[in-house]
Design a protein around this motif. Structure first.
Motif, short mmCIF file in Angstrom:
data_model
loop_
_atom_site.label_atom_id
_atom_site.label_comp_id
_atom_site.label_asym_id
_atom_site.label_seq_id
_atom_site.Cartn_x
_atom_site.Cartn_y
_atom_site.Cartn_z
N SER A 105 36.24 51.55 51.08
CA SER A 105 35.79 50.20 51.41
C SER A 105 35.06 50.22 52.73
CB SER A 105 36.98 49.22 51.49
OG SER A 105 37.63 49.10 50.24
N ILE A 106 33.98 49.45 52.79
CA ILE A 106 33.18 49.42 54.02
C ILE A 106 32.41 48.11 54.06
CG2 ILE A 106 31.11 50.51 53.04
CD1 ILE A 106 30.88 52.05 55.71
N ARG A 107 32.19 47.59 55.28
CA ARG A 107 31.44 46.35 55.46
C ARG A 107 29.95 46.63 55.48
NH1 ARG A 107 35.75 45.57 59.20
NH2 ARG A 107 37.10 43.83 58.57
N VAL A 108 29.19 45.77 54.81
CA VAL A 108 27.73 45.91 54.75
C VAL A 108 27.12 44.52 54.94
CG1 VAL A 108 27.83 47.89 53.22
CG2 VAL A 108 27.67 45.60 52.25
N ALA A 109 25.81 44.53 55.05
CA ALA A 109 25.04 43.27 55.13
C ALA A 109 24.08 43.24 53.96
CB ALA A 109 24.29 43.17 56.45
N LYS A 110 24.04 42.12 53.25
CA LYS A 110 23.17 41.97 52.09
C LYS A 110 21.95 41.15 52.43
CE LYS A 110 22.92 39.90 47.50
NZ LYS A 110 23.59 39.07 46.51
N ARG A 131 28.97 41.28 53.46
CA ARG A 131 29.65 41.64 52.22
C ARG A 131 30.50 42.90 52.46
NH1 ARG A 131 28.07 37.34 51.21
NH2 ARG A 131 26.87 36.59 49.39
N VAL A 132 31.36 43.21 51.50
CA VAL A 132 32.18 44.42 51.53
C VAL A 132 31.96 45.15 50.22
CG1 VAL A 132 34.51 45.34 51.63
CG2 VAL A 132 33.91 43.39 53.06
N LEU A 133 31.56 46.43 50.32
CA LEU A 133 31.41 47.29 49.15
C LEU A 133 32.66 48.14 49.00
CD1 LEU A 133 27.69 48.49 49.36
CD2 LEU A 133 28.65 46.63 48.04
N SER A 134 33.20 48.13 47.79
CA SER A 134 34.44 48.86 47.54
C SER A 134 34.26 49.72 46.30
CB SER A 134 35.61 47.88 47.37
OG SER A 134 36.81 48.56 47.14
N LEU A 135 34.59 51.02 46.42
CA LEU A 135 34.56 51.95 45.29
C LEU A 135 35.96 52.05 44.71
CD1 LEU A 135 32.28 54.70 46.81
CD2 LEU A 135 31.65 53.07 45.07
N THR A 136 36.08 51.78 43.40
CA THR A 136 37.41 51.78 42.75
C THR A 136 37.37 52.66 41.52
OG1 THR A 136 36.86 49.85 41.40
CG2 THR A 136 37.81 49.42 43.57
N THR A 137 38.53 53.07 41.10
CA THR A 137 38.68 53.86 39.87
C THR A 137 39.76 53.23 39.02
OG1 THR A 137 40.29 55.33 40.90
CG2 THR A 137 37.98 56.00 40.99
N LYS A 138 39.62 53.45 37.74
CA LYS A 138 40.60 52.92 36.79
C LYS A 138 41.00 54.06 35.85
CE LYS A 138 41.28 49.23 33.41
NZ LYS A 138 40.67 48.05 32.74
N HIS A 139 42.31 54.35 35.82
CA HIS A 139 42.83 55.45 34.99
C HIS A 139 43.15 54.96 33.60
CE1 HIS A 139 43.17 57.98 38.57
NE2 HIS A 139 43.74 56.93 39.19
N SER A 140 42.77 55.76 32.63
CA SER A 140 43.02 55.40 31.23
C SER A 140 44.47 55.65 30.91
CB SER A 140 42.10 56.20 30.31
OG SER A 140 42.41 55.93 28.97
N PRO A 141 45.19 54.69 30.30
CA PRO A 141 46.62 54.91 29.99
C PRO A 141 46.84 55.93 28.87
CG PRO A 141 45.85 52.82 29.10
CD PRO A 141 44.73 53.35 29.92
N PHE A 194 33.94 52.19 39.46
CA PHE A 194 33.27 50.91 39.65
C PHE A 194 32.83 50.74 41.10
CE2 PHE A 194 34.49 49.34 35.54
CZ PHE A 194 35.74 49.91 35.30
N LEU A 195 31.81 49.97 41.29
CA LEU A 195 31.36 49.51 42.61
C LEU A 195 31.51 48.00 42.63
CD1 LEU A 195 30.00 49.91 45.37
CD2 LEU A 195 27.81 49.58 44.24
N ARG A 196 32.42 47.53 43.49
CA ARG A 196 32.69 46.08 43.60
C ARG A 196 32.07 45.52 44.88
NH1 ARG A 196 36.17 43.15 40.59
NH2 ARG A 196 37.33 44.23 38.93
N VAL A 197 31.49 44.30 44.73
CA VAL A 197 30.95 43.56 45.88
C VAL A 197 31.88 42.38 46.13
CG1 VAL A 197 28.98 42.31 46.80
CG2 VAL A 197 28.61 44.22 45.23
N LEU A 198 32.45 42.33 47.37
CA LEU A 198 33.35 41.26 47.75
C LEU A 198 32.70 40.44 48.87
CD1 LEU A 198 35.26 44.05 47.23
CD2 LEU A 198 37.02 42.27 47.32
N LYS A 199 32.93 39.11 48.83
CA LYS A 199 32.39 38.21 49.86
C LYS A 199 33.52 37.43 50.50
CE LYS A 199 31.46 34.37 46.72
NZ LYS A 199 30.43 33.46 46.21
N CYS A 243 30.29 59.41 49.20
CA CYS A 243 31.43 59.06 48.36
C CYS A 243 30.97 58.65 46.96
CB CYS A 243 32.22 57.93 49.01
SG CYS A 243 33.80 57.58 48.18
N ILE A 244 29.84 57.90 46.90
CA ILE A 244 29.31 57.49 45.58
C ILE A 244 28.86 58.70 44.78
CG2 ILE A 244 27.41 56.24 44.47
CD1 ILE A 244 27.56 54.18 46.69
#
Length: 885
Positions: free
Chosen positions: A31-36, A51-61, A69-74, A138-139
């Motif tokens: 996670s890191i702060r950015v400007a859009k 904005r905040v860019l966050s790199l996430t992963t999702k494990h398959s059950p 995923f790349l998520r944009v949070l405000k 990281c990406i």
């Protein structure tokens, strides 16, 4: 260096909480702060959005592939993170650093599944290069490990990225977040070894690897192993470093000399700084002493000036509160005679100035509520009310008495045998005496002008209507003109006599009525607007050279020389509200005078209805000379006159059309109908009356009359089918002959001329064809049967059909052509029968012969094609035989 937001564990926990609140089960990797929106938006003056860019992963059950995923949070209004957008890294196709950003901190992430490819993807801006490199590495690492592929990298030096990855090792942090009493997921950070492997092995794309191999292949070294190549590179590097050290040693004396100069300059600067410090202390002490002296002097001077100003202000206030005795006498009980008007105007000017001097803009607000000022203001208001009431009552009585005096004197109006131009010079001269008084009344009380304007309008309206009525009556009585009848299709003798009568005096009388009264009404409107203090622009002189003699606009007669209380010329603004009030007053001033103009129009129509054309043109010229200004009633009067004249002329056209339609009632009519030649006479008179105007009015009349003539002609012709074409061709020919000259100069008549020409040709063709077919019926019926059979059987089989054999052809030829001279003579007599216009016979006979030869030519061609062995007279023989008859 400031700590990077990528190391902020609180930020990462906030991102994890926001993602979990949205219902997604994902692990936050980075996670890191950015400007859009920075970059081009900075040029437009817009602020970047945090904005905040966050790199996430999702494990398959089920043990399947993991998802990245790349998520944009405000930040919401409460500074709480909330998910804004979600991008899947499998759709990431390009990572591009913006070229026009010199810092290199702005980049674009391109995805291939965006809905609108025409809209540019958003730009992300980092605080520094280190944050940018950490995010991009990281990406790329997640794309390699999870997706087994890398996106296209544009604008980034791969070698610099590799060097940065070796020198900067992100810290490994295993943070445990507790929420609701449960342990959070531990997310590992990329280690130094992993970054090194990724940068050195994976950051080089296939294209760059091929370029490097091509570059290495250009060198022929004779070395088979990489160790030998590396050893050679090291030796060359040591040689270059030794050369650089040698160059530095050679320049040592110059460097020593520069250092000595710098030390000397530094000593001089230190001495100068010490001197400046001493001078600064002395100047500070001097400024303090001067400020103290100025402060004491300013207080004494301010006290002296204040005392002097207070004395002057009190003197001015006392002067304002004094009412001169001579002005008070004029305002309360003075006379309004002409000799006393100068004193009254001076008293008004003083009263206006005194009231204004006690108002806030001209009087200090601190004096407004003083008792003496309030009492004096009330006294001035009482003076104003008294004077306005006395002056208004005097002016109302003055206007009424002035007009009554003029009406009682018959010498002002037209009398039997004498047309008199209305002259209001004396009236305006007497009114002008009180123009300045009205101006001051308006400044004192604007509401008092309404009753005064109404009284003036009512009085002057009686005078104007009396003048117009007497002038119109005498104008009609003194005009000599013979009356032309409206019925123009009656007996020829009366129509010719009526058409020769000269009725030009009727138009001249109407023109004289407009010439005298239209400029007079415009003058009265302008004088009323100025005299009664309407703030409207001045009226211009009428166009087309229309003048009113001594009362023409532009003379000094209407220049009232009005001045405002400050002795400046009044500037009239184009005030729409004021203009509307003026036109309402003018309606009351001039209402009723239009009836006398209408009576002149009705009188002229009874004498000669066609004079409506010339009167319409005269009205148009006057109408084009009027502007939509203060004389709005005059323009409305001219519009009404134009409408009435058009209505009267339309009435004449309706009566003429009824007379034309009455010809249809005759059971049988031969020859040229009576209204055809008489319309040419009517059109000639109408063109004489146009005189360059009223073209549209006359063209509409032409259209109605000729349409009725043609329609009636068709109905009359259809009453007897045997002579329908003869009636049509004779009348259409007569129409063309009678209107040939006018059609060359009048476009509307030219259109109907061509229409009549086409109808004439069609009627001639039908009549001639019927005569030819009637005389040579068997011949052309035989040809028609042959033509019909050609569509169903071959030409060789036609001679074997019943009634179409060679023998039948010879019988037809013998019957039809054996006595051709008699047949042609009979055809000529048929053409001559029922034709009343003998001058049309030669042209019709020529067309008949031409039509017969064309039909006979087609018959000869048919015979030569179907019956080649039969001999018949040729076309040339037939033409020669017709010419001999």
């Amino acid at each position: 260096m400031a700590k990077s937001s990528a190391d902020d564990m609180e930020l990462r926990r906030g991102c994890a909480a926001a993602i979990a609140a949205s219902g997604a089960k994902e692990d936050v990797v980075f996670s890191i702060r950015v400007a859009k929106g920075r970059g081009i938006f900075e040029k437009l003056g817009r602020l970047a959005k945090p904005r905040v860019l966050s790199l996430t992963t999702k494990h398959s059950p089920n043990g399947g592939e993991n998802k990245a995923f790349l998520r944009v949070l405000k930040y919401s209004s409460g500074a709480v993170l909330e998910p804004a957008k979600l991008y899947k890294l499998k759709h990431l196709t390009k990572v591009e650093v913006v070229a026009n950003d010199p810092t290199g901190c702005t980049f674009i992430l391109g995805f291939d599944n965006l809905r609108s490819q025409s809209v540019a993807p958003p730009q992300w801006t980092m605080r520094n290069i280190d944050d940018r490199n950490r995010l991009l590495l990281c990406i790329l690492d997640m794309c390699k490990e999870i997706l087994d592929r890398l996106p296209k990298v544009v604008g980034i030096d791969i070698v610099e990225m590799a060097l940065w990855a070796q020198e900067n090792t992100p810290t490994v942090a295993n943070q445990v977040s507790k929420q609701d009493g449960q342990e959070g997921s531990v997310v590992p950070i990329v280690t130094q070894r992993e970054l090194k492997v990724t940068v050195e092995k994976d950051l080089v794309s296939q294209a760059e690897e091929e370029e490097m191999e091509a570059l290495l292949g250009t060198y022929v070294m004779g070395i088979g192993e990489a160790e030998a190549f590396s050893e050679r590179m090291k030796r060359e590097l040591l040689a270059l470093e030794a050369a650089n050290v040698h160059s530095l040693l050679e320049n040592e004396p110059l460097m020593e000399e520069v250092l000595q100069g710098l030390e000397a300059a530094s000593a001089c600067v230190d001495d100068m700084d010490e001197w400046l410090r001493i001078f600064n202390v002395k100047l500070r002490h001097m400024r303090e002493d001067i400020a103290s002296i100025e402060s004491r002097n300013n207080k004494l001077e301010m006290q002296s000036v204040s005392n002097k100003a207070l004395i002057e202000e009190l003197d001015k206030l006392l002067e304002r509160l004094r009412i001169p005795s001579e002005f008070a006498a004029s305002l309360t009980g003075g006379s309004f005679e002409e000799a006393r008007m100068l004193k009254n105007v001076e008293a008004c000017e003083w009263l206006t100035g005194a009231i204004r001097s006690l108002e806030v803009p001209n009087l200090d607000p601190c004096y407004v509520n003083m008792r003496a000022v309030r009492e004096k203001r009330a006294e001035l208001e009482k003076l104003k009310t008294t004077f306005v009431r006395r002056a208004s009552e005097f002016l109302r009585n003055y206007f009424s008495s002035l007009v009554d005096f003029m009406i009682s004197d018959k010498s002002y109006f037209s009398q039997r045998g004498q047309l008199k131009r209305p002259d209001h010079a004396d009236l305006r001269y007497r009114c002008r005496t009180y123009a300045r008084l009205l101006q001051h009344l308006k400044s004192l009380d604007k509401n008092c002008l309404g009753p005064l304007r109404k009284a003036y309008c009512q009085s002057l309206n009686l005078l104007l209507r009396r003048e117009a009525r007497e002038f119109a009556n005498e104008l009609r009585a003194s005009t000599k003109a013979s009356r032309n009848p409206t019925v123009w299709l009656e007996s020829t003798g009366s129509s010719q006599t009526a058409s020769s009568a000269d009725t030009s005096t009727v138009s001249e009388a109407y023109s004289k009525m407009l010439t005298i009264f239209i400029p007079l009404l415009v003058d009265e409107s302008s004088f009323f607007a100025h005299f009664m203090c309407f703030e409207v622009p001045a009226l211009g002189a009428p166009a087309n050279g229309i003048k009113s003699g001594s009362n023409s606009i532009g003379t000094n007669d209407d220049d009232l020389g009005l001045m405002d209380p400050d002795a400046n010329d009044i500037k009239h603004d184009n005030n729409i509200t004021e203009l509307g009030a003026l036109n309402e007053a003018l309606q009351e001033l001039l209402d009723g005078i239009q009836e006398d103009f209408y009576s002149v129009v009705d009188w002229a129509y009874k004498i000669d209805p066609l004079r409506c054309i010339s009167m319409h043109g005269i009205t148009e010229r006057y109408l084009s000379g009027q502007k939509a200004d203060a004389a709005g009633f005059v323009r409305k009067l001219l519009d009404d006159l134009e409408s009435k004249i058009s209505s009267q002329f339309s009435r004449f056209v309706d009566e003429a059309c009824n007379q034309i339609e009455r010809n249809e009632r005759n059971v049988r009519q031969l020859g040229v109908l009576s209204y055809i030649p008489r319309f040419a006479t009517l059109a000639s008179r109408m063109e004489q009356y146009i005189q360059g105007q009223s073209r549209d009015l006359v063209d509409k009349a032409y259209t109605r009359l000729i349409s009725t003539m043609f329609g009636t002609l068709e109905k009359i012709a259809q009453s007897d089918p045997r002579i329908v074409d003869i009636v049509l061709l004779e009348n259409y020919a007569a129409f063309q002959n009678s209107l040939y000259d006018l059609a060359n100069v009048v476009p509307t008549l030219a259109n109907f001329y061509h229409q009549a020409s086409e109808a004439y040709e069609q009627a001639c063709t039908r009549h001639i064809s019927s005569i030819i077919f009637l005389q040579f019926e068997r011949l052309f019926q035989f040809a028609r049967k042959v033509d019909e059979l050609q569509y169903t059987i071959s030409p060789e089989e036609i001679p074997y059909q019943l009634g179409l054999s060679n023998a039948d052809l010879r019988k037809v030829l013998k019957t039809s052509l054996s006595g051709i001279d008699k047949s042609v003579t009979a055809m000529y007599k048929r053409l001559q029968k029922n034709l009343t216009s003998e001058e049309l016979l030669p042209s019709l006979w020529d067309k008949c012969k031409k039509e017969f030869l064309e039909k006979y030519d087609s018959f000869v061609q048919m015979v030569s094609r179907i019956y080649p062995k039969e001999n018949i007279p040729s076309v040339e023989d037939m033409r020669a035989q017709l010419a001999s008859l």
